[in-house]
Enzyme design. Structure first.
Site, short mmCIF file in Angstrom:
data_model
loop_
_atom_site.label_atom_id
_atom_site.label_comp_id
_atom_site.label_asym_id
_atom_site.label_seq_id
_atom_site.Cartn_x
_atom_site.Cartn_y
_atom_site.Cartn_z
CB SER A 182 26.19 30.79 27.86
OG SER A 182 27.02 29.73 27.54
CG ASP A 336 26.78 29.08 20.08
OD1 ASP A 336 27.46 28.19 20.64
OD2 ASP A 336 25.97 29.80 20.70
CG HIS A 366 28.84 30.57 22.94
ND1 HIS A 366 27.53 30.16 23.03
CD2 HIS A 366 29.29 30.68 24.20
CE1 HIS A 366 27.21 30.03 24.30
NE2 HIS A 366 28.25 30.33 25.04
#
Ligand SMILES: *[C@@H]1O[C@H](CO)[C@@H](O)[C@H](O)[C@H]1NC(C)=O
Length: 396
Positions: A182, A336, A366
């Protein structure tokens, strides 16, 4: 209605409000996703506090001490004044070890190498790969803005890559991976690019591994932002909020980013680097119409030039830069908002001649890799993690 039943009713409504969220049909264990989401939502509802305190104090409960176990020695230390957690296998050394330099996620605003999911991941990597794992911290927004996060990570990385440090940990300098998820995937991509033009670093990185990375802050109207705008664990408004907070707490920036009107006309040449119409494979474009970007005022870009900086948006690097990058592993999840950032980087790297492996998780949301053990035991998380470790085992 008695007091008790009224209380029950209110509790149910509140619970439903916090827990229920529409999910894509083929998501496995939807209730677990919803429960995790509810936990995160509670954190976000305290966001008034976040502006003054940051997320840190609210999420400290996820931290675990550096406790060694039967197989792994765990220590907290400083690399060039940046706090890192180091995982070293206790197994006897027959040759030099490979290493993973890991950067945690959390929107540049949350997260810590001491968070249980990251502590677990560090242990697993060290154990399964017989590798030294450095899990780095960095200062967080909103107290610190770009480029502090980038620079902290780069300082720690450079310290690690010194001959002296590598020797201290018996690391084979030809078998080093830089990885992150991320916002950590964003930082991993950015520092790996930066190393290419740092004359002081002699080590050549073997692999960069980017797990559902955020890679650009120019276009928030990609198909993945459109399709997944309201899905947990990262809605479009959350991600745009993290992006804007990376540069500033100025609400005007967040508003402009949400309207996708933050990039000035002077920077329009950059849009070719994030043009999903030319960079996404056909199946991800299906049903979406590309519209050329709307330009905003140039004041925002003048005040916060960070969002046009390649150190925050690695997709803005030109091909000649990308060409020098090592073997790249990119994990993307279908559900995501950041999916298309990863997919566009896959296309750009391949076009530049870089060897890329794209692991696309069709039923993933995600955070799937770090969630597997965070609050719930996700089957899909275990599957993805095992596959990831196997890939590293074979390639690092
Ligand atoms: C994006 O790509 C499409 C074709 O794939 C092209 O028509 C459009 O002009 C491009 N836009 C920008 C801003 O590069």
């Amino acid at each position: 209605m008695g007091k008790k039943s009224l209380f029950l009713l209110i509790s149910c409504v509140l619970l439903a409000y916090f827990v229920y969220v529409p999910l894509p049909d083929n998501i496995d264990q939807p209730w677990k996703v919803m429960m995790t989401w509810a936990f995160m939502k509670v954190q976000m509802h305290l966001s008034g506090l976040v502006e003054t305190l940051g997320y840190g104090p609210l999420l400290n409960l996820l931290e675990v001490p550096p406790a060694s176990d039967a197989n792994i020695l765990v220590t907290d230390t400083l690399f060039n004044n940046v706090p890192v957690r180091v995982f070293e296998p206790k197994q006897k050394l027959s040759a030099m070890r490979r290493a993973v330099f890991y950067i945690h996620g959390g929107g540049w605003a949350m997260g810590d190498a001491a968070w249980k999911p990251y502590d677990e991941l560090g242990r697993q990597m060290a154990d399964k790969l017989n590798a030294v794992v450095i899990s780095t911290n960095y200062r967080l927004s909103p107290q610190y803005h770009f480029p502090t996060q980038f620079e902290d990570v780069y300082d720690a990385l450079r310290w690690f890559l010194r001959k002296k440090t590598l020797a201290e940990y018996s690391v084979d300098p030809t078998r080093i991976c830089i990885a992150g998820d991320s916002a950590g995937g964003n930082l991993a991509a950015a520092v790996t690019q930066k190393l290419l033009d740092d004359p002081e670093v002699k080590v050549k990185i073997k692999i960069q591994s980017l797990i559902y990375p955020a890679l650009q802050a120019l276009d928030f109207d990609l198909p993945s932002y459109r399709e997944n705008a309201h899905y947990p664990l990262l809605r479009k408004s959350d991600m745009v909020g993290f992006w804007s907070m990376y540069f500033s707490t100025d609400k005007a920036l967040k508003e402009a980013m949400l309207a996708n009107q933050h990039t000035p006309v002077e920077s329009s040449h950059l849009f070719k680097f994030v043009n999903w119409s030319s960079l996404l494979p056909e199946r991800f474009k299906k049903g979406h119409l590309y519209t050329n970007p709307i330009h905003g005022h140039s004041d925002l870009a003048k005040k916060y030039p960070g969002f046009l900086d390649v150190r925050s948006s690695p997709l803005l690097a030109d091909d000649s830069k990308l060409r020098g990058l090592p073997l790249t592993h990119i994990l993307t999840c279908q559900y995501d908002v950041l999916r298309d950032d990863g997919l566009m980087y896959v296309s750009r790297l391949r076009a530049a001649g870089v060897q890329v492996v794209n692991e696309h998780v069709e039923d993933g949301v995600h955070g799937v890799l770090s969630l597997y053990n965070s609050l719930m035991n996700f089957k899909v998380g275990h599957r993805v993690l095992n596959k990831y470790l196997k890939w590293l085992e074979e390639n690092l």
